[in-house]
Design a protein around this motif. Sequence first.
Motif, PDB file in Angstrom:
ATOM      1  N   VAL A 171     -44.460 -76.249  31.194  1.00 47.01           N
ATOM      2  CA  VAL A 171     -43.711 -75.055  31.583  1.00 47.01           C
ATOM      3  C   VAL A 171     -44.568 -74.229  32.522  1.00 47.01           C
ATOM      4  O   VAL A 171     -45.799 -74.232  32.435  1.00 47.01           O
ATOM      5  N   ASP A 172     -43.915 -73.554  33.423  1.00 47.06           N
ATOM      6  CA  ASP A 172     -44.590 -72.640  34.346  1.00 47.06           C
ATOM      7  C   ASP A 172     -43.718 -71.398  34.425  1.00 47.06           C
ATOM      8  O   ASP A 172     -42.716 -71.389  35.137  1.00 47.06           O
ATOM      9  N   LEU A 173     -44.069 -70.380  33.667  1.00 46.12           N
ATOM     10  CA  LEU A 173     -43.211 -69.212  33.510  1.00 46.12           C
ATOM     11  C   LEU A 173     -43.688 -68.066  34.383  1.00 46.12           C
ATOM     12  O   LEU A 173     -44.897 -67.877  34.598  1.00 46.12           O
ATOM     13  N   SER A 174     -42.735 -67.288  34.854  1.00 50.00           N
ATOM     14  CA  SER A 174     -43.025 -66.184  35.762  1.00 50.00           C
ATOM     15  C   SER A 174     -43.088 -64.862  35.010  1.00 50.00           C
ATOM     16  O   SER A 174     -42.196 -64.538  34.222  1.00 50.00           O
ATOM     17  N   PHE A 175     -44.153 -64.099  35.264  1.00 55.85           N
ATOM     18  CA  PHE A 175     -44.293 -62.759  34.714  1.00 55.85           C
ATOM     19  C   PHE A 175     -44.305 -61.793  35.886  1.00 55.85           C
ATOM     20  O   PHE A 175     -45.198 -61.854  36.742  1.00 55.85           O
ATOM     21  N   SER A 176     -43.296 -60.916  35.938  1.00 50.84           N
ATOM     22  CA  SER A 176     -43.090 -60.081  37.115  1.00 50.84           C
ATOM     23  C   SER A 176     -43.005 -58.608  36.755  1.00 50.84           C
ATOM     24  O   SER A 176     -42.737 -58.235  35.612  1.00 50.84           O
ATOM     25  N   ALA A 177     -43.223 -57.775  37.775  1.00 48.09           N
ATOM     26  CA  ALA A 177     -42.940 -56.344  37.671  1.00 48.09           C
ATOM     27  C   ALA A 177     -41.485 -56.112  38.078  1.00 48.09           C
ATOM     28  O   ALA A 177     -40.958 -56.802  38.952  1.00 48.09           O
ATOM     29  N   ILE A 178     -40.831 -55.155  37.429  1.00 49.92           N
ATOM     30  CA  ILE A 178     -39.445 -54.827  37.778  1.00 49.92           C
ATOM     31  C   ILE A 178     -39.341 -53.322  38.034  1.00 49.92           C
ATOM     32  O   ILE A 178     -39.988 -52.523  37.355  1.00 49.92           O
ATOM     33  N   PRO A 179     -38.563 -52.930  39.047  1.00 49.26           N
ATOM     34  CA  PRO A 179     -38.473 -51.503  39.396  1.00 49.26           C
ATOM     35  C   PRO A 179     -37.719 -50.716  38.336  1.00 49.26           C
ATOM     36  O   PRO A 179     -36.996 -51.280  37.512  1.00 49.26           O
ATOM     37  N   PRO A 180     -37.869 -49.416  38.332  1.00 40.67           N
ATOM     38  CA  PRO A 180     -37.097 -48.582  37.405  1.00 40.67           C
ATOM     39  C   PRO A 180     -35.599 -48.855  37.552  1.00 40.67           C
ATOM     40  O   PRO A 180     -35.076 -48.892  38.674  1.00 40.67           O
ATOM     41  N   GLY A 181     -34.928 -49.105  36.429  1.00 38.65           N
ATOM     42  CA  GLY A 181     -33.507 -49.422  36.452  1.00 38.65           C
ATOM     43  C   GLY A 181     -33.196 -50.852  36.821  1.00 38.65           C
ATOM     44  O   GLY A 181     -32.032 -51.257  36.847  1.00 38.65           O
ATOM     45  N   GLY A 182     -34.220 -51.655  37.095  1.00 41.25           N
ATOM     46  CA  GLY A 182     -33.993 -53.039  37.510  1.00 41.25           C
ATOM     47  C   GLY A 182     -33.982 -54.023  36.364  1.00 41.25           C
ATOM     48  O   GLY A 182     -33.857 -55.227  36.579  1.00 41.25           O
ATOM     49  N   LEU A 230     -40.899 -61.316  31.491  1.00 36.55           N
ATOM     50  CA  LEU A 230     -41.184 -62.743  31.382  1.00 36.55           C
ATOM     51  C   LEU A 230     -39.856 -63.474  31.396  1.00 36.55           C
ATOM     52  O   LEU A 230     -38.978 -63.181  30.576  1.00 36.55           O
ATOM     53  N   THR A 231     -39.704 -64.419  32.322  1.00 30.12           N
ATOM     54  CA  THR A 231     -38.458 -65.167  32.457  1.00 30.12           C
ATOM     55  C   THR A 231     -38.630 -66.557  31.879  1.00 30.12           C
ATOM     56  O   THR A 231     -39.553 -67.293  32.250  1.00 30.12           O
ATOM     57  N   LEU A 232     -37.733 -66.925  30.939  1.00 31.56           N
ATOM     58  CA  LEU A 232     -37.725 -68.243  30.308  1.00 31.56           C
ATOM     59  C   LEU A 232     -36.487 -68.987  30.783  1.00 31.56           C
ATOM     60  O   LEU A 232     -35.372 -68.650  30.383  1.00 31.56           O
ATOM     61  N   PRO A 233     -36.628 -69.979  31.681  1.00 32.61           N
ATOM     62  CA  PRO A 233     -35.462 -70.698  32.202  1.00 32.61           C
ATOM     63  C   PRO A 233     -34.694 -71.407  31.095  1.00 32.61           C
ATOM     64  O   PRO A 233     -35.227 -71.713  30.024  1.00 32.61           O
ATOM     65  N   SER A 234     -33.446 -71.707  31.372  1.00 33.97           N
ATOM     66  CA  SER A 234     -32.589 -72.370  30.387  1.00 33.97           C
ATOM     67  C   SER A 234     -33.065 -73.798  30.122  1.00 33.97           C
ATOM     68  O   SER A 234     -33.678 -74.442  30.969  1.00 33.97           O
ATOM     69  N   THR A 235     -32.804 -74.269  28.914  1.00 32.07           N
ATOM     70  CA  THR A 235     -33.080 -75.653  28.519  1.00 32.07           C
ATOM     71  C   THR A 235     -31.838 -76.186  27.810  1.00 32.07           C
ATOM     72  O   THR A 235     -30.875 -75.448  27.560  1.00 32.07           O
ATOM     73  N   GLU A 236     -31.865 -77.463  27.444  1.00 31.81           N
ATOM     74  CA  GLU A 236     -30.738 -78.021  26.697  1.00 31.81           C
ATOM     75  C   GLU A 236     -30.578 -77.313  25.363  1.00 31.81           C
ATOM     76  O   GLU A 236     -29.461 -77.065  24.908  1.00 31.81           O
ATOM     77  N   VAL A 291     -50.423 -53.785  22.482  1.00 26.55           N
ATOM     78  CA  VAL A 291     -50.686 -54.806  23.494  1.00 26.55           C
ATOM     79  C   VAL A 291     -50.869 -56.166  22.831  1.00 26.55           C
ATOM     80  O   VAL A 291     -50.331 -57.178  23.285  1.00 26.55           O
ATOM     81  N   SER A 292     -51.642 -56.200  21.737  1.00 21.53           N
ATOM     82  CA  SER A 292     -51.910 -57.466  21.054  1.00 21.53           C
ATOM     83  C   SER A 292     -50.623 -58.090  20.522  1.00 21.53           C
ATOM     84  O   SER A 292     -50.389 -59.290  20.678  1.00 21.53           O
ATOM     85  N   LYS A 293     -49.755 -57.268  19.928  1.00 19.73           N
ATOM     86  CA  LYS A 293     -48.506 -57.798  19.382  1.00 19.73           C
ATOM     87  C   LYS A 293     -47.599 -58.284  20.502  1.00 19.73           C
ATOM     88  O   LYS A 293     -46.960 -59.342  20.392  1.00 19.73           O
ATOM     89  N   PHE A 294     -47.521 -57.513  21.597  1.00 26.71           N
ATOM     90  CA  PHE A 294     -46.662 -57.909  22.709  1.00 26.71           C
ATOM     91  C   PHE A 294     -47.150 -59.220  23.320  1.00 26.71           C
ATOM     92  O   PHE A 294     -46.357 -60.115  23.614  1.00 26.71           O
ATOM     93  N   ALA A 295     -48.483 -59.366  23.493  1.00 22.11           N
ATOM     94  CA  ALA A 295     -49.022 -60.609  24.036  1.00 22.11           C
ATOM     95  C   ALA A 295     -48.714 -61.782  23.113  1.00 22.11           C
ATOM     96  O   ALA A 295     -48.384 -62.881  23.568  1.00 22.11           O
ATOM     97  N   THR A 296     -48.799 -61.536  21.804  1.00 19.00           N
ATOM     98  CA  THR A 296     -48.480 -62.597  20.837  1.00 19.00           C
ATOM     99  C   THR A 296     -47.012 -63.000  20.942  1.00 19.00           C
ATOM    100  O   THR A 296     -46.672 -64.194  20.918  1.00 19.00           O
ATOM    101  N   GLU A 297     -46.121 -62.021  21.081  1.00 24.19           N
ATOM    102  CA  GLU A 297     -44.690 -62.321  21.208  1.00 24.19           C
ATOM    103  C   GLU A 297     -44.405 -63.112  22.482  1.00 24.19           C
ATOM    104  O   GLU A 297     -43.582 -64.044  22.483  1.00 24.19           O
ATOM    105  N   LEU A 298     -45.087 -62.754  23.571  1.00 21.06           N
ATOM    106  CA  LEU A 298     -44.863 -63.456  24.834  1.00 21.06           C
ATOM    107  C   LEU A 298     -45.308 -64.915  24.733  1.00 21.06           C
ATOM    108  O   LEU A 298     -44.582 -65.826  25.161  1.00 21.06           O
ATOM    109  N   TRP A 299     -46.509 -65.163  24.165  1.00 18.24           N
ATOM    110  CA  TRP A 299     -46.967 -66.539  24.042  1.00 18.24           C
ATOM    111  C   TRP A 299     -46.126 -67.322  23.031  1.00 18.24           C
ATOM    112  O   TRP A 299     -45.888 -68.524  23.201  1.00 18.24           O
TER     113      TRP A 299
END
Length: 432
Positions: free
Chosen positions: A348-359, A373-379, A413-421
């Motif tokens: 997997v190669d996942l994208s982590f991006s900044a998003i503007p206010p309201g975006g 963090l964007t997770l593309p669709s799978t079966e 921060v630690s919990k959020f990083a754990t959730e992302l991974w």
Amino acid sequence: MHRYRWSESIEPRLQQATERMRRLRATRMPPAAVENLRRWFRIHHTYNSNAIEGNRLTLPETRAVVEDGITIAGKSLKDHFEAVNLAHALDLIEALAGKDSVLGERDVREMHGIVLRAIDPENAGAYRRINVRIGGTKYVPPQAVQVPEEMRTFGEWLAGAKTEHPVVVCAIAHTWFETIHPFVDGNGRTGRLLANLLLMREHYPAIVLLAEDRARYYLALDASHSGDITAMVELTLDRLDQSFEEYERASRELTEVREPAIDYLAEQLGKTRAATSSQFSRWYEAVRVLHGSLVDFAEQLMAKFPEGNRPRLQVSDLPALTEHEWASIQKAPYWLFGLVGDSHGAHVDLSFSAIPPGGGIGGWNKEGTGVRLTLPSTEAAPRDHRIEAVPTGHTFRVLSDGNSSQTESDVSVSKFATELWTAAIKHLLQTR
């Protein structure tokens, strides 16, 4: 007084060891680098010292048993206990090395008690009550009735002042102890522990006698029974050279790579801070800390697996942002870094991006610039999945699956990083 002698020809090498020790002590190394070297020694000494005595665990298996508590199929319970016990005994000598207390006979018995703990409780820390022979040598150790007095004399020397070079003292203690052979079993492991304790007390790095040194090691011990410890001193110096090289390599990395990088990045961050607003500085600092936490999580998780069988979890570098990029982020999503994972053919190669206010999803983040963090669709999961958050000081407000009722405030921060991974690895498993 001891009865040992050694060749004057090793004096230049002893002087060289002294100089390398002084240079090493003058080097300031970060705690993480010191801890990494400590773990390296702990596992390599445990494996090699046990292997010399016939333990069947491999180096990766020893690491798995000691660090992860894993049971290795096909290996005996005794093999497992020997690994765990010796690692704990190394913790003891590390503690003793840092104390000013006088070493003596009691410390030796305590080491041995840990070496044989749960293996031979009756004899752990107790002098042998039977006469013994050492296989492969004509040397016959003292009779059992002589052992207490022999050890009393040895303990008095151990506790006394010494004028010899620390490496020579280490070799004397090692060979003298093995000559007495005071225990029914575990003498070799205890002698090597004692040798390292004496080196560490004089600020020398600990050494690892290798399993492939076994024949040379036994020949050196045989020679020492006649009082000549030249071969043991030379072997100790060879392995001390190896330990110095490990520390010096780490030191070179510090001075040639890390420190210049820190200087450069400090300069760049100084320029960045001068050019950006306080709002951007707070946001970027939160993202930088999150990035570091993601990297740390990946490293700790990979360390749970033996070398050669690890998944690859990687976080790409976070770009240095300026006020110009900050202005762009306020208008459109901006790629920050990627989370990459490989395991047993899945990728997997996942994208982590900044998003503007309201975006964000449904415009939920009108109050501030966010990350996604964007997770593309799978079966298994036929639609894209996004995890979004907005830094709020030292924490994050998190939104998952586009449901505002699932918004979590004040996530560390630690919990959020754990959730992302966790989400990234679940996605990796679904791609198999």
